[in-house]
Enzyme design. Structure first.
Site, PDB file in Angstrom:
ATOM      1  N   LYS A 171      -3.701  17.315   1.547  1.00 33.42           N
ATOM      2  CA  LYS A 171      -4.732  16.371   1.976  1.00 33.42           C
ATOM      3  C   LYS A 171      -4.075  15.152   2.622  1.00 33.42           C
ATOM      4  O   LYS A 171      -2.869  14.937   2.501  1.00 33.42           O
ATOM      5  CB  LYS A 171      -5.572  15.934   0.777  1.00 33.42           C
ATOM      6  CG  LYS A 171      -4.791  15.164  -0.281  1.00 33.42           C
ATOM      7  CD  LYS A 171      -5.657  14.765  -1.453  1.00 33.42           C
ATOM      8  CE  LYS A 171      -4.843  13.989  -2.488  1.00 33.42           C
ATOM      9  NZ  LYS A 171      -5.673  13.526  -3.620  1.00 33.42           N
ATOM     10  N   ARG A 193     -14.204  10.589 -12.485  1.00 32.11           N
ATOM     11  CA  ARG A 193     -14.498  10.618 -11.049  1.00 32.11           C
ATOM     12  C   ARG A 193     -15.439  11.798 -10.789  1.00 32.11           C
ATOM     13  O   ARG A 193     -16.419  11.957 -11.486  1.00 32.11           O
ATOM     14  CB  ARG A 193     -13.196  10.692 -10.246  1.00 32.11           C
ATOM     15  CG  ARG A 193     -12.282   9.498 -10.509  1.00 32.11           C
ATOM     16  CD  ARG A 193     -11.155   9.370  -9.510  1.00 32.11           C
ATOM     17  NE  ARG A 193     -10.485  10.633  -9.207  1.00 32.11           N
ATOM     18  CZ  ARG A 193      -9.294  10.716  -8.620  1.00 32.11           C
ATOM     19  NH1 ARG A 193      -8.631   9.616  -8.291  1.00 32.11           N
ATOM     20  NH2 ARG A 193      -8.743  11.887  -8.370  1.00 32.11           N
ATOM     21  N   TYR A 230       5.338 -15.760   9.988  1.00 31.55           N
ATOM     22  CA  TYR A 230       4.154 -16.568   9.737  1.00 31.55           C
ATOM     23  C   TYR A 230       4.236 -17.300   8.397  1.00 31.55           C
ATOM     24  O   TYR A 230       4.620 -16.741   7.385  1.00 31.55           O
ATOM     25  CB  TYR A 230       2.906 -15.693   9.735  1.00 31.55           C
ATOM     26  CG  TYR A 230       2.581 -15.099  11.085  1.00 31.55           C
ATOM     27  CD1 TYR A 230       2.390 -15.897  12.199  1.00 31.55           C
ATOM     28  CD2 TYR A 230       2.452 -13.719  11.224  1.00 31.55           C
ATOM     29  CE1 TYR A 230       2.092 -15.348  13.433  1.00 31.55           C
ATOM     30  CE2 TYR A 230       2.152 -13.151  12.456  1.00 31.55           C
ATOM     31  CZ  TYR A 230       1.971 -13.968  13.561  1.00 31.55           C
ATOM     32  OH  TYR A 230       1.674 -13.415  14.781  1.00 31.55           O
ATOM     33  N   MET A 244       2.105  -7.579  11.879  1.00 30.12           N
ATOM     34  CA  MET A 244       1.457  -6.344  12.306  1.00 30.12           C
ATOM     35  C   MET A 244       2.441  -5.352  12.920  1.00 30.12           C
ATOM     36  O   MET A 244       2.357  -4.141  12.661  1.00 30.12           O
ATOM     37  CB  MET A 244       0.348  -6.651  13.318  1.00 30.12           C
ATOM     38  CG  MET A 244      -0.420  -5.425  13.775  1.00 30.12           C
ATOM     39  SD  MET A 244      -1.718  -5.802  14.962  1.00 30.12           S
ATOM     40  CE  MET A 244      -2.873  -6.716  13.941  1.00 30.12           C
TER      41      MET A 244
END
Length: 406
Positions: A52, A149, A282, A329
Site C-alpha cells: 500500500k 479502527r 527561516y 520547502m
C-alpha cells in the site's frame, strides 16, 4: 533501468550528466532478501507483502514483483484503486484491499479478481457488485479485536458471519479469509496482543460453527511475524519488514536480519564561506559559532523530508553532519565547519540523507528520531518529486539457480 518521477510535463531524470539531482534509490535485492527472511520466520504460514501507499514510498509495481519472486504468495493494499493499478501492470497474484468508502469501486474489484476486506457495512454493496459483474466476490471478513479502527464490532460479528454465509449459499460471494489487526505487537512486553489473539480465536470458532471454511486466517503484522509465532495462522501480512526497517524500538534492522531498501540522495548545490554569527534559514534560529562553510542540500519538505527534523543527519564525503536551521520547502543547510576553500570541492558532491547504514552512515531511523516520528513515515512520505531509481531488478538468486540447473 530507472523509473523517473515527473513534475508536470518535465522528467526528473538526469539532464546532461549521468547523475540524478535527487533520487530515492530502491534496492530490489534488499526487498527479496527481506521477504525471504520474513518467509522463513513465518513458515509454514504464507506471506502477504503489503505494498500500500506505493509500497511505503518504494514503488508498488517493482516491489510487488520482487516480493513475489522471493516467495510472497499474496499482496495487500489499503485501497481498491491501488489494487487495480497492480492488476493493470499485469500482476495477477492473490490481492487483498481492505479500506473502503461509500465511493469505492467494488464492481471493478470484483471484475479484476481483487479480494475485498469487509467490516460489515460494505457487504450489501459488495453483493450488488457481484450481481452486476455476474461473478462471485472474494471476501475477507474483518473483526476488530481491540485496535478500535475498521473491522466488525464483536457484538455484530455473529450477524456479519450469518449474512455472509447466506450470500455464499446463493453463490454471490466466497468467504476467502477472516482477519484482524494487532495494536501493540511492536511492544512485545504488553499484554494486549495476548488479549487480541484470544479474541481472534473466539471469533474464528464462531465463524467455524456457522460453516465458514476460509482459505486463510490472518492476524500477524511484521513485529508479530518476527516475535509471535502463535499469531501466524495461515498467512502473515508484512509491510515495514519487507522494506528492511525494524518495528522494534530496541532492535536494529541488522539485528533482525533485514536490509533497508531505500537510500535518499542528492547533490550539494552550493558551498559558501560565512563569518561567525551567520544566521541560517527561516527564523535565524541557528548561527555559526565561528568562520564556517555552509553546504546547501537541495531537498526539503516538498520532497517529503519532515520540516521538524532539524538535526537530521546528512552524509557527505565520508562524514555525517547535522542539518542546522529550519528545513525549508526545497532545501536545508549543513554546517561544514572551518574548512575554508575546500568547500569549493564539495559542490556537486553526493549527499546521502539515509541509506542502509552499513558503512555507519545515516538511516531512516536517525531521521525518525530527529523528527519525533517513526521510520514508516520517513520512507513513505518521500514525495513523487523525488525520482525512484531501481537497482538489482533481476533476481540474481533465481538466475544463479537457473545456471545451476542448466
Amino acid at each position: 533501468m530507472t523509473y523517473p518521477a515527473t513534475t508536470g510535463e518535465f522528467s526528473a531524470a538526469p539532464g546532461h550528466g549521468s547523475r540524478y539531482e535527487r533520487s530515492a534509490v530502491i534496492d530490489l535485492d534488499a526487498i527479496r532478501h527481506n521477504v525471504r527472511r520474513l518467509a522463513a520466520a513465518a513458515s509454514p504460514a504464507k506471506v502477504m507483502a503489503v505494498v500500500k501507499a506505493d509500497a511505503y514510498g518504494h514503488g508498488a509495481v517493482p516491489v510487488a514483483r520482487a516480493a513475489l519472486e522471493a516467495g510472497a504468495s499474496w499482496l495487500g493494499v489499503a485501497h481498491i484503486s491501488e489494487a487495480l493499478a497492480l492488476r493493470a501492470a499485469g500482476i495477477d497474484a492473490p490481492l487483498l484491499a481492505w479500506l473502503h468508502t461509500t465511493e469505492s469501486n467494488f464492481g471493478a474489484a470484483v471484475a479484476a479478481g481483487v479480494d475485498i476486506g469487509c467490516s460489515g457495512w460494505e457487504l450489501d454493496r459488495i453483493v450488488a457488485a457481484a450481481r452486476e459483474q455476474e461473478r462471485p466476490a472474494r471476501v475477507h471478513l474483518k473483526v476488530d479485536t481491540g485496535l478500535g479502527r475498521n473491522g466488525a464490532a464483536l457484538d455484530s460479528w455473529d450477524q456479519l458471519v450469518g449474512e455472509a454465509m447466506d450470500y455464499q449459499d446463493q453463490g454471490l460471494l466466497r468467504v476467502v479469509g477472516i482477519f484482524s489487526h494487532l495494536a501493540v505487537a511492536d511492544e512485545p512486553e504488553r499484554p494486549e496482543t495476548d488479549q487480541q489473539l484470544a479474541t481472534f480465536r473466539e471469533v474464528l470458532a464462531v465463524a467455524e460453527d456457522a460453516g465458514v471454511d476460509p482459505e486463510v486466517r490472518h492476524l500477524a503484522n511484521t513485529p508479530a511475524t518476527l516475535s509471535r509465532p502463535d499469531t501466524h495462522f495461515d498467512l502473515v501480512r508484512v509491510g515495514l519488514g519487507i522494506y528492511g526497517l525494524s518495528p522494534f524500538a530496541g532492535q536494529s534492522s541488522a539485528e533482525l536480519g533485514l536490509r533497508p531498501a531505500m537510500a535518499l540522495r542528492t547533490l550539494v548545490s552550493q558551498c559558501k564561506e560565512v563569518p561567525h554569527g551567520q544566521g541560517v534559514s527561516y527564523g535565524l534560529h541557528y548561527r555559526t559559532r565561528g568562520d564556517s562553510t555552509l553546504g546547501l542540500i537541495p531537498v526539503g519538505y516538498a520532497d517529503g523530508v519532515p520540516r521538524s527534523a532539524t538535526g537530521g543527519p546528512v552524509r557527505l564525503g565520508g562524514r555525517t553532519y547535522p542539518v542546522v536551521g529550519r528545513i525549508a520547502m526545497d532545501q536545508m543547510v549543513i554546517d561544514l565547519g572551518g574548512i575554508g576553500g575546500a568547500g569549493a570541492d564539495l559542490l556537486g558532491a553526493e549527499a546521502e540523507l539515509f541509506g542502509d547504514g552499513a558503512d555507519g552512515g545515516p538511516t531512516a531511523d536517525d531521521w525518525a528520531r530527529a523528527a519525533g516520528t517513526i521510520n514508516y513515515e520517513i520512507v513513505t512520505r518521500i514525495s513523487p518529486r523525488v525520482p525512484r531509481r531501481f537497482i538489482n531488478e533481476e533476481d540474481r538468486s533465481s538466475a544463479s539457480s537457473q545456471e545451476k540447473l542448466s
